[in-house]
Design a protein around this motif. Structure first.
Motif, short mmCIF file in Angstrom:
data_model
loop_
_atom_site.label_atom_id
_atom_site.label_comp_id
_atom_site.label_asym_id
_atom_site.label_seq_id
_atom_site.Cartn_x
_atom_site.Cartn_y
_atom_site.Cartn_z
N GLU A 89 52.02 16.23 -17.72
CA GLU A 89 51.24 16.80 -18.82
C GLU A 89 51.70 16.21 -20.16
OE1 GLU A 89 48.69 18.76 -18.19
OE2 GLU A 89 48.20 18.96 -20.32
N TRP A 90 53.02 16.11 -20.33
CA TRP A 90 53.56 15.53 -21.58
C TRP A 90 53.10 14.09 -21.74
CZ3 TRP A 90 59.41 17.29 -21.49
CH2 TRP A 90 59.45 18.70 -21.64
N LEU B 216 50.40 12.84 -20.62
CA LEU B 216 48.99 12.88 -21.06
C LEU B 216 48.90 13.19 -22.55
CD1 LEU B 216 47.14 14.82 -18.20
CD2 LEU B 216 47.01 12.38 -18.72
N GLN B 217 49.74 14.13 -23.00
CA GLN B 217 49.76 14.46 -24.43
C GLN B 217 50.09 13.22 -25.27
OE1 GLN B 217 52.66 17.60 -24.77
NE2 GLN B 217 51.23 19.20 -24.12
N ASP B 218 51.14 12.51 -24.83
CA ASP B 218 51.55 11.31 -25.59
C ASP B 218 50.42 10.29 -25.62
OD1 ASP B 218 53.89 12.61 -25.83
OD2 ASP B 218 55.13 11.12 -24.81
N ALA C 19 47.23 10.85 -25.36
CA ALA C 19 46.15 11.31 -26.23
C ALA C 19 46.51 11.11 -27.70
CB ALA C 19 45.86 12.78 -25.96
N ILE C 20 47.76 11.41 -28.05
CA ILE C 20 48.20 11.25 -29.45
C ILE C 20 48.13 9.76 -29.84
CG2 ILE C 20 50.24 11.37 -30.94
CD1 ILE C 20 50.94 14.02 -29.47
#
Lengths: 173, 262
Positions: free
Chosen positions: B45-46, B48-50, B52-53
């Protein structure tokens, strides 16, 4: 002359970080402009103790905090417990995150968490570098990162179910 | 999750995710992740967050840099080139003149005086000084009205408006250099606000209002939120050194101001 060249080559990264912090293009460039003017005016005081880019980031962060003290954005002090999970937004865990949701979620993060997450995730700084730039202890940085990531997860509708990690203050059954 | 190994903690996972582990520890971590689906899911999940950012903001660094930003560097380079072309003597003369201007006021010292309860006037002074600081310290485009580079004009103008000869003190020893000044309102008419900045972009202000006190006051301290102020009054004028820097640093700067202003 060399310091000026190094300042110039840091502009794209400063703009990227400022844009992510502030969202608004013009306000972000205002912040970078202010930072550059400060740096250029003080370049003769620069002692060369470390990378020029890190010095610029510290100036930018200090200026950002000054601005924010004056005009705290909505979304400040949102506790994770207060955030409602919106089930419609649950996505396929295999797919990427919807960028618009991530952007909106970033804007709702408390400033200290946003600064921390972006300096690591966007600027690729190590934990030590990030703690130095934000002028906080590494432990504080880690807890801000953990909170930022957890909040972001909830806000993007991918909130934790049973798979929560044990950690300080986060224990669940 | 029936495994004999302890579940991974957030701190361990954050360190791993930041790529901060030496290779052998990273390998051990990878092995533990295989047995820890919860941690693996969080890590995924992290990531994916990175991603996306980076997708959202990465392209900003590829944009052409606006001219108003490159112009700052261009002007500075032109300034440096002109500086090198100019005979060295000019610069030394300027420094000597600054030293002379600052020399008056040296040799006096700070005498500890009894701490008095702040009078109403003194409290107004502190609150005006803090308000002036908070109004102008955030100013990006126009933090000062007259910049330090026009020192002579700044001194003449400020002195005239306050009706007293005033000069901004030098805080170079504390790492702060003068950006310039502006006129702001006070209870007794026009007051001077000098702004200083250190190389990290931290700012402090010195507020001077045309309001004296008899007897003169000792240092007093006021705080409002994160903003702190040391202030004092002499026979003709009131002074306040204000900022969000650590209190001891602010006190040292206030002492330096006192020594130079008396």
């Amino acid at each position: 002359m060399r310091v000026l060249d190094e300042i110039e080559s840091a502009i794209p990264a400063l703009r990227r970080y400022a844009r992510a912090l502030m969202r608004d293009r013009d306000r972000a460039d205002d912040l970078v402009q202010d930072c550059l003017e400060r740096a250029v005016a003080n370049r003769h005081l620069w002692r060369g103790d470390g990378p020029v880019q890190a010095w610029l980031f510290r100036i930018l962060i200090n200026r950002y905090r000054d601005l924010h003290r004056r005009d705290p954005a909505p979304g400040h002090l949102v506790a994770i417990e207060d955030l409602a999970v919106e089930p419609v937004q649950f996505g396929d865990p295999e797919s990427g995150l919807a960028l618009r949701e991530v952007r909106d979620a970033m804007a709702r993060l408390p400033v200290d968490q946003r600064e921390a997450l972006l300096i690591v995730a966007l600027e690729g700084k190590t934990l030590e570098e990030a703690a130095g730039l934000l002028e906080i202890p590494k432990g504080t940085l880690m807890s801000r990162l953990a909170r930022a990531r957890a909040t972001l997860r909830v806000l993007t509708g991918r909130g934790p179910g049973a798979d929560v990690l044990p950690g300080p203050g986060r224990e669940r059954k | 999750m029936m495994t004999e190994k302890p579940a991974l903690t957030e701190a361990e996972l954050l360190t791993y995710a930041a790529g901060a582990l030496p290779p052998e520890e990273a390998a051990a971590m990878k092995a533990r992740l295989v047995d820890d689906p919860a941690a693996s899911a969080t890590l995924a999940e992290w990531q994916l967050q990175d991603a996306a950012i980076r997708d959202l903001y990465g392209p900003v660094a590829e944009e052409p840099v606006p001219d108003r930003l490159t112009a700052i560097i261009r002007r500075a380079k032109a300034g440096d080139a002109a500086e090198q072309a100019r005979p060295k003597q000019g610069r030394f003369a300027l420094i000597a003149a600054t030293c002379a201007a600052l020399a008056f006021g040296a040799g006096t010292g700070w005498f500890a005086r009894d701490l008095a309860t702040p009078s109403a006037g003194a409290q107004t002074l502190a609150s005006n000084a803090i308000r002036a600081y908070e109004t102008f310290v955030v100013e990006v485009a126009h933090p000062v009205e007259v910049s330090a580079s026009e020192a002579e004009h700044l001194n003449t103008w400020m002195s005239k408006r306050l009706g007293h000869e005033i000069r901004p003190p030098d805080f170079a020893a504390a790492g702060f250099s003068l950006m310039g000044g502006r006129i702001v309102p006070s209870a007794e008419g026009a007051a001077a606000l000098y702004m200083y900045e250190d190389p990290q972009g931290q700012r402090i202000t010195l507020y001077i209002a045309p309001e004296g006190a008899s007897p003169e006051t000792a240092f007093q301290f006021a705080q409002q939120g994160e903003t702190q102020s040391f202030y004092w009054m002499d026979r003709d004028l009131s002074y306040a050194v204000t900022g969000t820097v650590p209190r001891e640093m602010l006190r040292q700067i206030a002492l330096a101001a006192y020594d130079q202003l008396i």
